[in-house]
Design a protein around this motif. Structure first.
Motif, PDB file in Angstrom:
ATOM      1  N   TYR A  55       0.847  -1.203   0.000  1.00  0.00           N
ATOM      2  CA  TYR A  55       0.000   0.000   0.000  1.00  0.00           C
ATOM      3  C   TYR A  55       0.878   1.248   0.000  1.00  0.00           C
ATOM      4  O   TYR A  55       0.641   2.188   0.749  1.00  0.00           O
ATOM      5  N   ARG A  56       1.901   1.261  -0.839  1.00  0.00           N
ATOM      6  CA  ARG A  56       2.851   2.373  -0.798  1.00  0.00           C
ATOM      7  C   ARG A  56       2.142   3.711  -1.014  1.00  0.00           C
ATOM      8  O   ARG A  56       2.502   4.721  -0.431  1.00  0.00           O
ATOM      9  N   TYR A  57       1.091   3.706  -1.871  1.00  0.00           N
ATOM     10  CA  TYR A  57       0.398   4.969  -2.142  1.00  0.00           C
ATOM     11  C   TYR A  57      -0.228   5.536  -0.874  1.00  0.00           C
ATOM     12  O   TYR A  57      -0.411   6.746  -0.758  1.00  0.00           O
ATOM     13  N   LEU A  58      -0.562   4.704   0.072  1.00  0.00           N
ATOM     14  CA  LEU A  58      -1.054   5.210   1.365  1.00  0.00           C
ATOM     15  C   LEU A  58       0.116   5.536   2.288  1.00  0.00           C
ATOM     16  O   LEU A  58       0.107   6.529   3.010  1.00  0.00           O
ATOM     17  N   ASP A  59       1.127   4.679   2.223  1.00  0.00           N
ATOM     18  CA  ASP A  59       2.302   4.858   3.067  1.00  0.00           C
ATOM     19  C   ASP A  59       2.931   6.235   2.834  1.00  0.00           C
ATOM     20  O   ASP A  59       3.468   6.853   3.751  1.00  0.00           O
ATOM     21  N   ILE A  60       2.850   6.703   1.588  1.00  0.00           N
ATOM     22  CA  ILE A  60       3.432   7.997   1.235  1.00  0.00           C
ATOM     23  C   ILE A  60       2.670   9.155   1.891  1.00  0.00           C
ATOM     24  O   ILE A  60       3.191  10.244   2.044  1.00  0.00           O
ATOM     25  N   ARG A  61       1.432   8.907   2.319  1.00  0.00           N
ATOM     26  CA  ARG A  61       0.693   9.972   3.026  1.00  0.00           C
ATOM     27  C   ARG A  61       1.350  10.333   4.350  1.00  0.00           C
ATOM     28  O   ARG A  61       1.132  11.408   4.877  1.00  0.00           O
ATOM     29  N   ARG A  62       2.119   9.388   4.868  1.00  0.00           N
ATOM     30  CA  ARG A  62       2.680   9.666   6.196  1.00  0.00           C
ATOM     31  C   ARG A  62       3.711  10.784   6.068  1.00  0.00           C
ATOM     32  O   ARG A  62       4.530  10.793   5.148  1.00  0.00           O
ATOM     33  N   PRO A  63       3.642  11.785   6.970  1.00  0.00           N
ATOM     34  CA  PRO A  63       4.503  12.971   6.836  1.00  0.00           C
ATOM     35  C   PRO A  63       5.996  12.616   6.690  1.00  0.00           C
ATOM     36  O   PRO A  63       6.694  13.249   5.919  1.00  0.00           O
ATOM     37  N   ARG A  64       6.451  11.601   7.388  1.00  0.00           N
ATOM     38  CA  ARG A  64       7.876  11.259   7.284  1.00  0.00           C
ATOM     39  C   ARG A  64       8.242  10.885   5.851  1.00  0.00           C
ATOM     40  O   ARG A  64       9.269  11.321   5.316  1.00  0.00           O
ATOM     41  N   MET A  65       7.407  10.103   5.201  1.00  0.00           N
ATOM     42  CA  MET A  65       7.700   9.683   3.833  1.00  0.00           C
ATOM     43  C   MET A  65       7.634  10.871   2.893  1.00  0.00           C
ATOM     44  O   MET A  65       8.449  11.023   1.998  1.00  0.00           O
ATOM     45  N   TYR A  66       6.624  11.715   3.116  1.00  0.00           N
ATOM     46  CA  TYR A  66       6.507  12.885   2.255  1.00  0.00           C
ATOM     47  C   TYR A  66       7.744  13.768   2.379  1.00  0.00           C
ATOM     48  O   TYR A  66       8.292  14.256   1.389  1.00  0.00           O
ATOM     49  N   LYS A  67       8.197  13.909   3.627  1.00  0.00           N
ATOM     50  CA  LYS A  67       9.375  14.735   3.877  1.00  0.00           C
ATOM     51  C   LYS A  67      10.594  14.177   3.121  1.00  0.00           C
ATOM     52  O   LYS A  67      11.362  14.919   2.505  1.00  0.00           O
ATOM     53  N   ASN A  68      10.753  12.858   3.158  1.00  0.00           N
ATOM     54  CA  ASN A  68      11.886  12.243   2.457  1.00  0.00           C
ATOM     55  C   ASN A  68      11.805  12.475   0.951  1.00  0.00           C
ATOM     56  O   ASN A  68      12.804  12.765   0.299  1.00  0.00           O
ATOM     57  N   LEU A  69      10.602  12.351   0.404  1.00  0.00           N
ATOM     58  CA  LEU A  69      10.457  12.537  -1.042  1.00  0.00           C
ATOM     59  C   LEU A  69      10.673  14.003  -1.428  1.00  0.00           C
ATOM     60  O   LEU A  69      11.257  14.307  -2.461  1.00  0.00           O
ATOM     61  N   ALA A  70      10.203  14.893  -0.561  1.00  0.00           N
ATOM     62  CA  ALA A  70      10.385  16.322  -0.842  1.00  0.00           C
ATOM     63  C   ALA A  70      11.872  16.681  -0.782  1.00  0.00           C
ATOM     64  O   ALA A  70      12.384  17.438  -1.608  1.00  0.00           O
ATOM     65  N   LEU A  71      12.573  16.080   0.184  1.00  0.00           N
ATOM     66  CA  LEU A  71      14.012  16.334   0.288  1.00  0.00           C
ATOM     67  C   LEU A  71      14.732  15.813  -0.956  1.00  0.00           C
ATOM     68  O   LEU A  71      15.611  16.456  -1.517  1.00  0.00           O
ATOM     69  N   ARG A  72      14.315  14.649  -1.407  1.00  0.00           N
ATOM     70  CA  ARG A  72      14.925  14.057  -2.604  1.00  0.00           C
ATOM     71  C   ARG A  72      14.756  14.993  -3.810  1.00  0.00           C
ATOM     72  O   ARG A  72      15.685  15.241  -4.564  1.00  0.00           O
ATOM     73  N   SER A  73      13.557  15.526  -3.948  1.00  0.00           N
ATOM     74  CA  SER A  73      13.268  16.433  -5.051  1.00  0.00           C
ATOM     75  C   SER A  73      14.148  17.687  -4.966  1.00  0.00           C
ATOM     76  O   SER A  73      14.753  18.112  -5.950  1.00  0.00           O
ATOM     77  N   LYS A  74      14.242  18.242  -3.779  1.00  0.00           N
ATOM     78  CA  LYS A  74      15.056  19.454  -3.570  1.00  0.00           C
ATOM     79  C   LYS A  74      16.532  19.154  -3.860  1.00  0.00           C
ATOM     80  O   LYS A  74      17.244  19.956  -4.481  1.00  0.00           O
ATOM     81  N   PHE A  75      16.988  18.011  -3.402  1.00  0.00           N
ATOM     82  CA  PHE A  75      18.382  17.588  -3.565  1.00  0.00           C
ATOM     83  C   PHE A  75      18.742  17.547  -5.058  1.00  0.00           C
ATOM     84  O   PHE A  75      19.740  18.090  -5.504  1.00  0.00           O
ATOM     85  N   ILE A  76      17.849  16.923  -5.829  1.00  0.00           N
ATOM     86  CA  ILE A  76      18.092  16.804  -7.272  1.00  0.00           C
ATOM     87  C   ILE A  76      18.037  18.180  -7.929  1.00  0.00           C
ATOM     88  O   ILE A  76      18.846  18.509  -8.800  1.00  0.00           O
ATOM     89  N   GLU A  77      17.103  19.007  -7.458  1.00  0.00           N
ATOM     90  CA  GLU A  77      17.007  20.369  -8.010  1.00  0.00           C
ATOM     91  C   GLU A  77      18.325  21.124  -7.798  1.00  0.00           C
ATOM     92  O   GLU A  77      18.844  21.769  -8.718  1.00  0.00           O
ATOM     93  N   LEU A  78      18.882  21.016  -6.575  1.00  0.00           N
ATOM     94  CA  LEU A  78      20.110  21.757  -6.273  1.00  0.00           C
ATOM     95  C   LEU A  78      21.309  21.214  -7.056  1.00  0.00           C
ATOM     96  O   LEU A  78      22.178  21.972  -7.496  1.00  0.00           O
ATOM     97  N   ILE A  79      21.331  19.893  -7.244  1.00  0.00           N
ATOM     98  CA  ILE A  79      22.414  19.284  -8.037  1.00  0.00           C
ATOM     99  C   ILE A  79      22.347  19.804  -9.472  1.00  0.00           C
ATOM    100  O   ILE A  79      23.338  20.228 -10.061  1.00  0.00           O
TER     101      ILE A  79
END
Ligand code: ASP
Length: 617
Positions: A119-143
């Motif tokens: 149920y990853r699509y639900l698991d991603i609702r959890r703030p911790r997971m969202y935070k990790n994905l948002a950080l990943r996006s920012k990281f790639i943007e800065l690179i």
């Protein structure tokens, strides 16, 4: 369209706004109902009337309401919107939810990972997971920002391709247009990026997906991973190292992530082994670990070649690397092979290798020499690497590159225990995709179209059966007398024998262990412990450890506590402790935490024919 996120509400006091999101929680106080509305940026308290009574957690809603300041006494300083609340004027349920199969408001670490990934699509609702994905996006943007600033081009390379050696197995894809032939998914864009240099691109990078069919290891993501692949022309080793180091320092500074030491310390391979006992190491003090400080270092001057089991030579890191300049003569003459050092540089962070690269052999002679030392015939070289050798003969510039692993860097930054926590849809440790059930069986017509005939359809069908079904089938086919016992969920041997109503010493404890990198199964009566020293002697191995929970899953397809004592079902060697002879019967969890089987020990021996030895205490 949604224009307002929860985190921006504090600036809207006095305004009537429209909000979209999920019901995070609900508190029903008869006439008024409080809910917390959640979107990806946080939660806000909404005060509603009778119509709010119908709401359930995780319903999707639209709410129109006025932002009010909370009375000072009721301010909640723990959340960003704690000084305000929304007084609802209108509300619409956009979608009513069923009860979720897993909680999404906790940090999720308490939930079985298989369930989270299903149920990853639900698991991603959890703030911790969202935070990790948002950080990943920012990281790639800065690179990207950094590299574009340095004049790099971002270029995509093929996914359906030919094998390129990175020391792992390839994933292969059958060709319909040319039946009997296969594409390989790239283990890295190595050859294509070098060919871009031949093409005069000079500075290339790509956020590249790589595919390696490696045996699952706890510190790897199975199947596919993402690396920042880059290559530059007219550079020396230090140029690439400096560029990457400057990029990391700049990006980490923008993200406020502390780095232990800059410039990054550089160790030769020999120094690293002497100082840390390995070529990847963690230089942080316990205090620094607690603060999650990132400790980078470089390792250089690795041997180019190592001996194979059969007495030949293979590359240690990358066959496309050039040796250090002073060893070029030896490489071309194929002498002093064990002494040749490669231009390879590995980047280490917090105990992990987080990337590696090298200056390449940009002359055809150099690259050919590497393959000759590895014992490839001229035909093999031409067949597999003829295109590279040819390309290098058309004015290839000196070039080099590197490929830091994004998943690993992000795991280090977040301090997460597993790479899977920073990947949206990782595979399970057993190599199954999140949510969808790949790999899956394909229809016969599809195989025919591809010109493929399975060697044994039975084994394909066998894969569809659960471990429990395979056990039952094996017992039935061999006409073994057994008793199936269904019981409550149990995790330990003691719980299991209690639930079964059998004696503890009749319980067969099946341990998956790793002996010199090879998995084995060791079975002993549940009241005894394995004597590791004795076991090592019996097996004649120096290196022996328990398999990690991930490895157990991967090998047996079931979790710890449910592993049946049938090494044969998992194709791994089976060792059974002689003390079992003292019992007539044996019982064990049959690939399930809620189903056990009881059978005669004698029948078990006949059925699986294990190696018997003494190794319990
Ligand atoms: N191709 C190498 C890897 O994927 C990296 C490199 O040498 O650029 O590990």
């Amino acid at each position: 369209m949604k224009t307002l996120f929860v985190e921006n509400l504090v600036e809207k006091v006095g305004e009537v706004v429209e909000l979209f999101g999920w019901i995070d929680s609900k508190r029903d106080h008869k006439k008024i109902v409080f809910v917390d509305l959640r979107d990806r940026t946080g939660t806000v308290q909404v005060v509603g009337g009778e119509d709010f009574k119908d709401l359930s957690e995780e319903d999707v809603v639209w709410i129109k309401g006025e932002i009010k300041e909370r009375p000072e006494k009721l301010v909640n300083s723990k959340i960003k919107t704690g000084s305000i609340e929304v007084e609802a004027k209108e509300m619409k349920i956009l979608n009513k939810t069923k009860a979720l199969p897993l909680p999404v408001t906790t940090d999720g670490r308490e939930i079985d990972e298989e369930v989270r990934l299903k149920y990853r699509y639900l698991d991603i609702r959890r703030p911790r997971m969202y935070k990790n994905l948002a950080l990943r996006s920012k990281f790639i943007e800065l690179i990207r920002q950094h590299l574009f600033g340095q004049g790099f081009l971002e270029i995509e390379t093929p996914i359906l391709s030919e094998t390129t050696p990175e020391g792992a197995r390839d994933f292969i894809v059958p060709s319909r247009l040319q039946p009997g032939k296969f594409y390989a998914l790239p283990q890295s864009p190595q050859q294509y990026k070098q060919l871009l240099m031949v093409g005069g691109v000079e500075k290339y990078f790509q956020i590249a997906r790589c595919f390696r069919d490696e045996d699952p290891r706890a510190d790897r993501a199975y199947g596919e991973f993402t690396q920042l692949d880059l290559e530059m022309s007219f550079v020396e080793r230090e140029d690439v190292m400096n560029l990457v180091e400057a990029m990391i320092i700049a990006v980490y500074e923008k993200l406020n992530i502390p780095i232990k030491e800059t410039p990054f310390p550089v160790f030769t391979y020999d120094e690293a082994v002497k100082k840390f006992g390995a070529d990847k190491f963690d230089m942080r003090t316990p205090e620094e670990k607690k603060k999650n400080i990132q400790a980078f270092a470089w390792v250089i001057d690795f041997p180019f070649f190592e001996k194979t089991d059969t007495g030949g030579w293979t590359f240690t890191h990358n066959p496309f690397s050039a040796p250090l300049p002073k060893f070029m003569g030896d490489l071309l003459e194929k002498k002093n092979i064990d002494k040749i050092l490669t231009s390879q540089y590995d980047l280490v962070c917090n105990g992990y290798e987080v990337g590696g690269g090298s200056i390449r052999n940009h002359t055809p002679e150099g690259l050919k020499s590497v393959f000759e030392i590895m014992g490839l015939s001229q035909e093999e070289i031409n067949l597999k690497f003829g295109h590279m050798i040819e390309a290098l003969s058309y004015g290839a510039p000196p070039h080099g590159g590197i490929a830091p692993g994004l998943d690993r860097l992000l795991t280090c930054i977040t301090g997460e225990p597993s790479l899977r926590e920073v990947i949206a849809y990782p595979m399970t440790s057993g190599g199954r995709t999140s949510v969808m059930k790949a790999p899956s069986i394909v229809k016969d017509e599809k195989l025919t179209e591809l010109g493929i005939k399975l060697r044994s359809t039975q084994s394909a069908n066998e894969d569809k059966l659960t471990v429990l079904e395979r056990i039952v089938k094996m017992l039935e086919q061999n006409k073994v007398e057994y008793r199936r016992i269904d019981h409550r969920e149990v995790m330990t041997s003691q719980e299991a024998s209690d639930a079964r109503g059998t004696k503890l010493e009749e319980g067969a404890k099946a341990l998956v262990m790793v002996a010199e990198k090879k998995p084995i199964m060791v079975v002993l009566p549940a009241h005894l412990k394995a004597d590791t020293k004795l076991l090592k002697e019996t097996l004649g191995v120096k290196d022996l450890r328990m398999a990690t929970p991930d490895e157990v899953k991967q090998i047996t397809k079931v979790g710890i506590g449910a592993v049946p004592p049938f090494g044969n079902l998992f194709n791994i060697p089976l060792y059974v402790d002689k003390k079992f002879e003292e019992n007539e019967k044996m019982s064990f969890n049959a690939g399930s935490h809620t189903v056990s089987v009881e059978m005669r020990y004698k029948d078990f021996l006949k059925l699986v024919n294990p190696t018997l030895a003494n190794f319990s205490k």
